[in-house]
Enzyme design. Structure first.
Site, PDB file in Angstrom:
ATOM      1  N   ASP A 110       0.693  -1.334   0.158  1.00  0.00           N
ATOM      2  CA  ASP A 110       0.043  -0.034  -0.069  1.00  0.00           C
ATOM      3  C   ASP A 110       0.739   1.238   0.005  1.00  0.00           C
ATOM      4  OD1 ASP A 110      -2.274   1.265   0.080  1.00  0.00           O
ATOM      5  OD2 ASP A 110      -2.771   0.940   2.110  1.00  0.00           O
ATOM      6  N   HIS A 111       0.104   2.526   0.025  1.00  0.00           N
ATOM      7  CA  HIS A 111       0.859   3.815   0.027  1.00  0.00           C
ATOM      8  C   HIS A 111       2.192   3.803   0.334  1.00  0.00           C
ATOM      9  CE1 HIS A 111      -2.851   6.045  -0.470  1.00  0.00           C
ATOM     10  NE2 HIS A 111      -3.394   5.142   0.263  1.00  0.00           N
ATOM     11  N   GLU A 183      -2.894   8.465   7.597  1.00  0.00           N
ATOM     12  CA  GLU A 183      -2.535   6.928   7.609  1.00  0.00           C
ATOM     13  C   GLU A 183      -1.156   6.566   7.437  1.00  0.00           C
ATOM     14  OE1 GLU A 183      -4.904   3.442   5.537  1.00  0.00           O
ATOM     15  OE2 GLU A 183      -3.642   4.249   3.991  1.00  0.00           O
ATOM     16  N   HIS A 227      -8.979   9.047   4.350  1.00  0.00           N
ATOM     17  CA  HIS A 227      -8.700   7.849   4.929  1.00  0.00           C
ATOM     18  C   HIS A 227      -9.570   7.907   6.356  1.00  0.00           C
ATOM     19  CE1 HIS A 227      -4.752   7.747   2.750  1.00  0.00           C
ATOM     20  NE2 HIS A 227      -5.375   6.593   2.515  1.00  0.00           N
ATOM     21  N   HIS A 266      -9.632   4.846  -3.185  1.00  0.00           N
ATOM     22  CA  HIS A 266      -8.965   4.837  -1.805  1.00  0.00           C
ATOM     23  C   HIS A 266      -9.838   5.395  -0.958  1.00  0.00           C
ATOM     24  CE1 HIS A 266      -4.389   4.165  -2.366  1.00  0.00           C
ATOM     25  NE2 HIS A 266      -5.077   3.680  -3.576  1.00  0.00           N
ATOM     26  N   ASN A 288      -9.774   0.020  -1.525  1.00  0.00           N
ATOM     27  CA  ASN A 288      -9.099  -0.024  -0.072  1.00  0.00           C
ATOM     28  C   ASN A 288     -10.114  -0.139   0.867  1.00  0.00           C
ATOM     29  OD1 ASN A 288      -6.717  -0.041  -1.840  1.00  0.00           O
ATOM     30  ND2 ASN A 288      -5.685   1.473  -0.398  1.00  0.00           N
TER      31      ASN A 288
END
Length: 360
Positions: A110-111, A183, A227, A266, A288
């Protein structure tokens, strides 16, 4: 025709053309695949069990922080060593156990913001070593998220990494435009709202840069995503903007496809079914889900502890007698399993929500 028909590898971790074929199939059949952040073998198993029982493909991913946790909080991470080791450990675990569940799995990271690029460097080293031995990378795909950087720098750096990944026929996900909130230590909660909405020209600039390298990439374009879960009305999602990106690319490419771009949703926790359906109708292939599954995992353990409190205060002695043993109540295989059950239920809900269930 089920989705498995477009895959050369039917079960276990899939790579290369199988990833692209599965995503194209998802677009054609109007579903998206939930990407579940995993931090332990327990959360991996909960997600795999849900996907198996729903006869669905699944994406399992580790974030930089989640990977460090997979390695163990006692491992130093000053140079990303815990995050590298943990992600590699998770990858090998998932590769070894996923075939037992009989479903195809995309193994993703992920990110990865600019300050975390040494983590990605280490993972690509592992991919190349695995590729040398097995003819495929260790991971199906990686994400690089330089959305905090100017667009030109974002695209140029992403292209550099993609050229390395493409030699292994590996998928890459990149972000253009910022996902709000916080996040894994990356805090975008104070950015101007205008940066939460990507323009079609910017999205197409990504395509123009990456397509000559390989077709194996997806774009996380911002449309107000944040997020986490927030009160209704606090987040202004506009997934219909994704349709503008596709229309722009279709015209520029003179494509026969209505969705020539592979797009990613996202900040999906807490979004409405209508918002998801709009995104999927415009070519979203991956969503996500992290905050919701984190909380779901807690629910089972929390409720078990509250309900069995009088059996968990000592090894011996409970309401049934001072000499009664409590081992069967405090055994981790009991209370951890309760968390797996409630996390599984939330993943199952996502698979149904995104029309992924039954696609195999």
């Amino acid at each position: 025709m089920p989705a498995s028909d477009v895959l050369k590898r039917k079960t276990g971790v899939i790579v290369g053309d199988d990833v692209r074929n599965l995503f194209r199939y998802a677009q054609e059949h109007k579903f998206a695949i939930p990407a579940i952040n995993v931090t332990s073998s327990s959360t991996v198993n909960a997600a795999l069990e849900a996907a198996r029982d729903a006869n669905s493909p699944i994406i399992l991913q580790t974030s930089q922080g989640g990977a460090a946790y997979f390695a163990g909080k006692g491992v130093a991470n000053g140079n990303q060593e815990a995050s590298i080791a943990g992600a590699i450990a998770a990858a090998h675990f998932i590769r070894s156990i996923a075939p037992a569940y009989g479903i195809p799995v995309i193994l993703h990271t992920d990110h990865c913001a600019k300050k975390l690029l040494p983590w990605l460097d280490g993972l690509l080293d592992a991919d190349e070593a695995y590729f040398k031995e097995h003819g495929e990378p260790l991971f199906s795909s990686h994400m690089i998220d330089l959305s905090e950087e100017p667009h030109d720098a974002n695209i140029a750096t992403t292209k550099k990494y993609f050229e390395r990944a493409a030699k292994m026929n590996q998928w890459l996900e990149m972000e253009i435009g910022i996902t709000g909130g916080e996040e894994d230590g990356v805090d975008n909660s104070h950015v101007h709202v205008s940066r939460l909405y990507t323009q079609p020209e910017d999205v197409f600039a990504v395509y123009e840069a990456l397509a000559p390298v390989s077709p194996n990439f997806s774009i996380a374009a911002a449309f107000g995503n944040v997020h986490g879960v927030y009160k209704p009305g606090n987040v202004k999602l506009q997934p219909e903007l994704l349709g503008d990106h596709q229309k722009y690319a279709k015209e520029k490419l003179n494509s026969k496809l209505d969705t020539p771009l592979f797009l990613v949703f996202h900040g999906g926790s807490g979004s409405s079914k209508e918002e998801f359906e709009t995104g999927i109708s415009h070519g979203v292939v991956k969503v996500n889900i992290d905050t919701d599954t984190q909380y779901a995992y807690l629910i089972g353990i929390r409720d078990y502890v509250l309900n069995k409190k009088d059996y968990l205060m000592s090894q011996v002695g409970n309401p049934e007698g001072d000499d009664k043993p409590n081992k069967k109540y405090f055994d981790p295989r009991v209370w951890v399993r309760e968390g797996e059950k409630t996390m599984k239920a939330r993943v199952t809900e996502a698979l149904e929500f995104f029309n992924t269930a039954g696609q195999l």
